[in-house]
Scaffold this motif. Structure first.
Motif, PDB file in Angstrom:
ATOM      1  N   MET A 294      49.110 -27.942  32.546  1.00 47.09           N
ATOM      2  CA  MET A 294      48.297 -28.734  33.605  1.00 47.09           C
ATOM      3  C   MET A 294      47.196 -28.673  33.676  1.00 47.09           C
ATOM      4  O   MET A 294      46.622 -29.749  32.926  1.00 47.09           O
ATOM      5  N   GLN A 295      46.240 -27.378  33.333  1.00 43.83           N
ATOM      6  CA  GLN A 295      45.237 -26.891  32.451  1.00 43.83           C
ATOM      7  C   GLN A 295      44.364 -27.743  31.388  1.00 43.83           C
ATOM      8  O   GLN A 295      43.742 -28.356  30.839  1.00 43.83           O
ATOM      9  N   CYS A 296      45.425 -27.051  30.158  1.00 45.31           N
ATOM     10  CA  CYS A 296      45.829 -27.927  28.794  1.00 45.31           C
ATOM     11  C   CYS A 296      45.735 -29.766  29.330  1.00 45.31           C
ATOM     12  O   CYS A 296      44.977 -30.093  28.032  1.00 45.31           O
TER      13      CYS A 296
ATOM     14  N   VAL B 254      43.151 -32.022  27.305  1.00 45.43           N
ATOM     15  CA  VAL B 254      43.378 -32.982  26.118  1.00 45.43           C
ATOM     16  C   VAL B 254      42.861 -34.449  27.252  1.00 45.43           C
ATOM     17  O   VAL B 254      41.900 -35.616  26.112  1.00 45.43           O
ATOM     18  N   ILE B 255      43.056 -34.582  28.173  1.00 44.33           N
ATOM     19  CA  ILE B 255      42.668 -35.773  28.818  1.00 44.33           C
ATOM     20  C   ILE B 255      41.650 -36.387  29.454  1.00 44.33           C
ATOM     21  O   ILE B 255      40.716 -37.372  29.115  1.00 44.33           O
ATOM     22  N   GLN B 256      40.892 -35.157  29.374  1.00 49.97           N
ATOM     23  CA  GLN B 256      39.327 -35.345  29.386  1.00 49.97           C
ATOM     24  C   GLN B 256      38.449 -35.032  28.652  1.00 49.97           C
ATOM     25  O   GLN B 256      37.725 -35.836  28.282  1.00 49.97           O
ATOM     26  N   ARG B 257      38.577 -34.443  27.176  1.00 53.16           N
ATOM     27  CA  ARG B 257      38.824 -35.117  25.458  1.00 53.16           C
ATOM     28  C   ARG B 257      38.785 -36.464  25.377  1.00 53.16           C
ATOM     29  O   ARG B 257      37.854 -36.870  24.513  1.00 53.16           O
ATOM     30  N   LEU B 258      39.771 -37.035  25.729  1.00 56.70           N
ATOM     31  CA  LEU B 258      40.181 -38.273  25.174  1.00 56.70           C
ATOM     32  C   LEU B 258      39.445 -39.503  25.908  1.00 56.70           C
ATOM     33  O   LEU B 258      38.267 -40.186  25.518  1.00 56.70           O
ATOM     34  N   PHE B 259      38.972 -39.450  27.554  1.00 52.58           N
ATOM     35  CA  PHE B 259      38.109 -39.978  28.095  1.00 52.58           C
ATOM     36  C   PHE B 259      36.547 -40.062  27.643  1.00 52.58           C
ATOM     37  O   PHE B 259      36.543 -41.036  27.032  1.00 52.58           O
TER      38      PHE B 259
END
Length: 119
Positions: A41-43, A47-52
């Protein structure tokens, strides 16, 4: 592998990544592993945070013109990130244990931040 060996024979080096093909070789030449043992979940969240944060732009840590986008490849990557620990954690833990290297295991971004701050 020739380029990797050039790095491994240096007296001091830092490499990152969990590349299965080269991990046993890297473990023979290192003395310490900093193991970011984050939950799936952390990973995925990272990834989603970096994407946005970088959507439509090339990240500085990526080579060339490689803008962040959400496409089939990103979806496949997210699924692989989610399943990584289930598929690989035991094998990696075994390799680390058998290698005899010092392992610094960090279980959260907060622990990683504290570790870096205290260096």
């Amino acid at each position: 592998d020739g380029l990797l060996m050039q790095e491994l024979i240096k007296p001091r080096w830092i490499l990152d990544g969990n590349f299965t093909r080269t991990l046993p070789l890297r473990l023979r030449y290192c003395d310490t592993v900093i193991y970011l043992d984050f939950s799936g979940m952390q990973c995925v969240y990272g990834v989603i945070q970096r994407l946005f944060k970088n959507y439509g732009k090339s990240r500085p840590d990526m080579g060339g013109d490689c803008p962040e986008r959400f496409d089939r490849e990103k979806w496949t990557f997210l699924k692989a990130v989610w399943k990584f620990n289930k598929q690989n954690r035991k094998r990696y833990a075994d390799w680390l244990c058998e290698s005899g290297v010092t392992v610094i295991r960090l279980k959260s971004r907060r622990q990683a931040t504290r570790f870096l701050r205290d260096l």
